[in-house]
Design an enzyme around this catalytic site. Structure first.
Site, mmCIF file in Angstrom:
data_model
loop_
_atom_site.group_PDB
_atom_site.id
_atom_site.type_symbol
_atom_site.label_atom_id
_atom_site.label_comp_id
_atom_site.label_asym_id
_atom_site.label_seq_id
_atom_site.Cartn_x
_atom_site.Cartn_y
_atom_site.Cartn_z
ATOM 1 N N ARG A 244 0.844 -1.191 0.000
ATOM 2 C CA ARG A 244 0.000 0.000 0.000
ATOM 3 C C ARG A 244 0.881 1.244 0.000
ATOM 4 N NH1 ARG A 244 1.673 1.882 4.064
ATOM 5 N NH2 ARG A 244 0.521 3.800 3.689
ATOM 6 N N GLY A 245 0.233 2.391 -0.233
ATOM 7 C CA GLY A 245 0.970 3.623 -0.453
ATOM 8 C C GLY A 245 1.118 3.811 -1.948
ATOM 9 N N ALA A 246 0.723 4.977 -2.451
ATOM 10 C CA ALA A 246 0.680 5.181 -3.903
ATOM 11 C C ALA A 246 1.991 4.815 -4.611
ATOM 12 C CB ALA A 246 0.272 6.627 -4.213
ATOM 13 N N ARG B 115 -7.295 -1.276 -7.431
ATOM 14 C CA ARG B 115 -7.603 -0.103 -6.595
ATOM 15 C C ARG B 115 -7.984 1.045 -7.522
ATOM 16 N NH1 ARG B 115 -4.990 0.447 -1.547
ATOM 17 N NH2 ARG B 115 -6.616 1.987 -1.186
ATOM 18 N N GLN C 247 -3.194 2.647 9.879
ATOM 19 C CA GLN C 247 -1.858 2.726 9.263
ATOM 20 C C GLN C 247 -0.914 3.620 10.057
ATOM 21 O OE1 GLN C 247 -4.762 3.292 7.592
ATOM 22 N NE2 GLN C 247 -4.655 2.557 5.478
ATOM 23 N N ASP D 12 -2.784 10.312 -2.625
ATOM 24 C CA ASP D 12 -2.958 9.282 -3.649
ATOM 25 C C ASP D 12 -3.295 9.874 -5.003
ATOM 26 O OD1 ASP D 12 -3.186 6.270 -2.372
ATOM 27 O OD2 ASP D 12 -3.533 7.865 -0.933
ATOM 28 N N ASN E 86 -6.417 11.885 -0.135
ATOM 29 C CA ASN E 86 -5.519 11.109 0.719
ATOM 30 C C ASN E 86 -6.368 10.276 1.673
ATOM 31 O OD1 ASN E 86 -2.808 10.424 1.554
ATOM 32 N ND2 ASN E 86 -3.190 11.566 3.434
ATOM 33 N N LYS E 87 -5.720 9.488 2.493
ATOM 34 C CA LYS E 87 -6.415 8.581 3.402
ATOM 35 C C LYS E 87 -7.504 9.307 4.177
ATOM 36 C CE LYS E 87 -5.875 5.069 3.540
ATOM 37 N NZ LYS E 87 -6.640 4.047 2.778
#
Length: 363
Positions: free
Chosen positions: A54-56, A97, A204, A245, A255-256
Site C-alpha cells: 500500500r501507499g501510492a 484499486r 496505518q 494518492d 488522501n487517506k
C-alpha cells in the site's frame, strides 16, 4: 536471534531469478514481519486490493514489477498476440484499486514500452519491460529523497510535526513522501517531535507510521485521530506533512480518510499544511477533487476487523470511504520532487511539470 529493524527491509522488490514480486505484508505489521513471494497475477492483484502492499508509490512499483512478471509468462510468437495478452494483464491489475493514480501511471508507462517497441521481438520487449520496472523503482527512491530535501527547507529543527496515515518508507521504495523530511531530519540531528494519527479504520498510523518512526529512533507519539485538535491547541505542532494518492489540477488532494479534517484543524490553528506529492500522483487531466473516484471499502473494516468480538450491531449500515479530498484552499504548499508548488495551484503545478520536462531534456 534479534529481528532485523523494519527499516532494513525493502518494501517492494523484484526477484527476477524466481519470477517473484517480494513485498512486506503490511497487514501483519507491527507484530509480525512477513515477506510475501508473489508469482501469479491473482496473487499480485489480491496483495494490492487487500493493502498487503500500500501507499501510492509502492503500489506503482509493485504494479510495474507485476506487469513485467505477467509479460514473462506470455506465450506468443508475434507482437499482436503478445500485446493482446499484455493488455488483458494490464487491465486486470488496474482493477485492484480505483483511487491511487500511481497504479495507472505505472501500468501506462509499462504499456508505452510495449507500444514504442512494436518492431522488436517479444524477447526484446520483455527485457525492456524489466529495465523499465527497475527504473521506476530507482526513480521512486530519488523522488522521495528530493521531496524530503524540499520538505526540510520549510521547517526548523526541533519543531513538532503531525502526520496522518503512513506515507513513509513502508509506502514507497525508500524514505517515503510525507515522512521523508522526518527521516532525513533524523539523520541530520533535527530532533523533530512527531505526532502520528492512528488513522482509523485500518490504523496505518498506529501500525505503520509509529512503528517505522520508532524503529528509526524518531521521537514519535501516537494519538487517536480525534486528538489532533488538542495537540495543535497545546502548541505542540508547528507543521503537518501528509502524503496523497491523487492531486487534481487545481490542487485538491485525495488522501487517506481523515486527512481533510486534519487540514481544517490546521487552518483553524494557523499551522502550515503540506502535501507531499510525487509528480506521478498529480493528475493534470483531473480538473478538481470532485472528479476523483473515492474507493469504498468493506464494512467489516469498521465493525469487527480489530476486535476479538464484533463491536457494532449486526445489520447496521456502514459508510467506509478509503479516502477524502482536501480542498486546495486548505493546503499551504504541495511538495514535489521538482520543487514546491504554492497557490494558485492551477498555475504552479503547470510550472512544476515544465521543470520536469526541462530536466528530461537536459538528461
Amino acid at each position: 536471534m534479534e529481528e532485523k529493524n523494519i527499516m532494513t527491509y525493502e518494501t517492494v522488490s523484484l526477484d527476477d531469478e524466481n519470477s517473484q514480486l517480494v513485498i512486506i505484508d503490511q497487514t501483519r505489521l507491527p507484530y509480525e514481519t512477513k515477506m510475501l513471494y508473489l508469482k501469479t497475477q491473482k496473487e499480485i492483484w489480491t496483495a494490492i486490493y487487500l493493502l498487503q502492499v500500500r501507499g501510492a508509490p509502492a503500489i506503482g512499483v509493485a504494479a510495474a514489477i507485476g506487469i513485467y512478471l505477467a509479460a514473462k509468462e506470455i506465450k506468443a510468437d508475434n507482437y499482436d498476440d503478445f500485446y493482446k495478452a499484455f493488455k488483458e494483464a494490464k487491465d486486470y491489475l488496474a482493477s485492484a484499486r480505483p483511487t491511487a493514480v500511481n497504479l495507472f501511471w505505472a501500468l501506462d508507462r509499462m504499456e508505452k514500452v510495449v507500444l514504442d517497441n512494436a518492431d522488436k521481438s517479444v524477447e526484446e520487449i520483455v527485457k525492456l519491460l524489466h529495465d523499465e520496472a527497475v527504473a521506476i523503482k530507482e526513480e521512486d527512491i530519488w523522488v522521495c529523497k528530493s521531496i524530503g530535501e524540499y520538505g526540510l527547507s520549510l521547517v526548523e529543527p526541533g519543531i513538532g510535526i503531525l502526520t496522518h496515515c503512513n506515507a513513509g518508507q513502508l509506502a514507497t521504495a525508500k524514505y517515503g513522501t510525507a515522512l521523508a523530511p522526518i527521516h532525513l531530519g533524523q539523520e541530520r540531528g533535527y530532533n523533530f517531535k512527531v505526532f502520528a494519527d492512528e488513522t482509523r479504520p485500518l490504523l496505518q498510523g498506529a501500525r505503520l507510521t509509529a512503528y517505522e518512526l520508532h524503529s528509526a529512533g524518531v521521537d514519535v507519539t501516537l494519538i487517536c485521530d480525534n486528538m489532533a485538535s488538542i495537540v495543535m491547541k497545546n502548541g505542540w505542532v508547528q507543521a503537518v506533512f501528509v502524503g496523497c494518492d491523487r492531486v487534481a489540477a487545481n490542487g485538491d488532494a485525495a488522501n487517506k480518510i481523515g486527512t481533510s479534517g486534519v487540514a481544517i484543524l490546521a487552518k483553524h490553528y494557523g499551522i502550515p499544511f503540506y502535501v507531499c506529492a510525487p509528480t506521478s500522483t498529480i493528475d493534470m487531466e483531473c480538473a478538481t477533487g470532485d472528479d476523483i473516484h473515492i474507493e469504498q471499502r468493506p464494512a467489516e473494516e469498521v465493525t469487527e476487523m480489530w476486535y476479538k468480538e464484533r463491536m457494532a450491531p449486526k445489520g447496521v449500515k456502514v459508510y467506509n470511504p478509503a479516502f477524502d479530498v482536501t480542498d486546495h484552499d486548505l493546503i499551504t504548499a504541495i511538495i514535489t520532487e521538482y520543487g514546491i508548488a504554492k497557490p494558485p495551484y492551477s498555475e504552479s503545478l503547470k510550472e512544476i511539470f515544465a521543470k520536469k520536462e526541462a530536466a528530461k531534456k537536459n538528461k
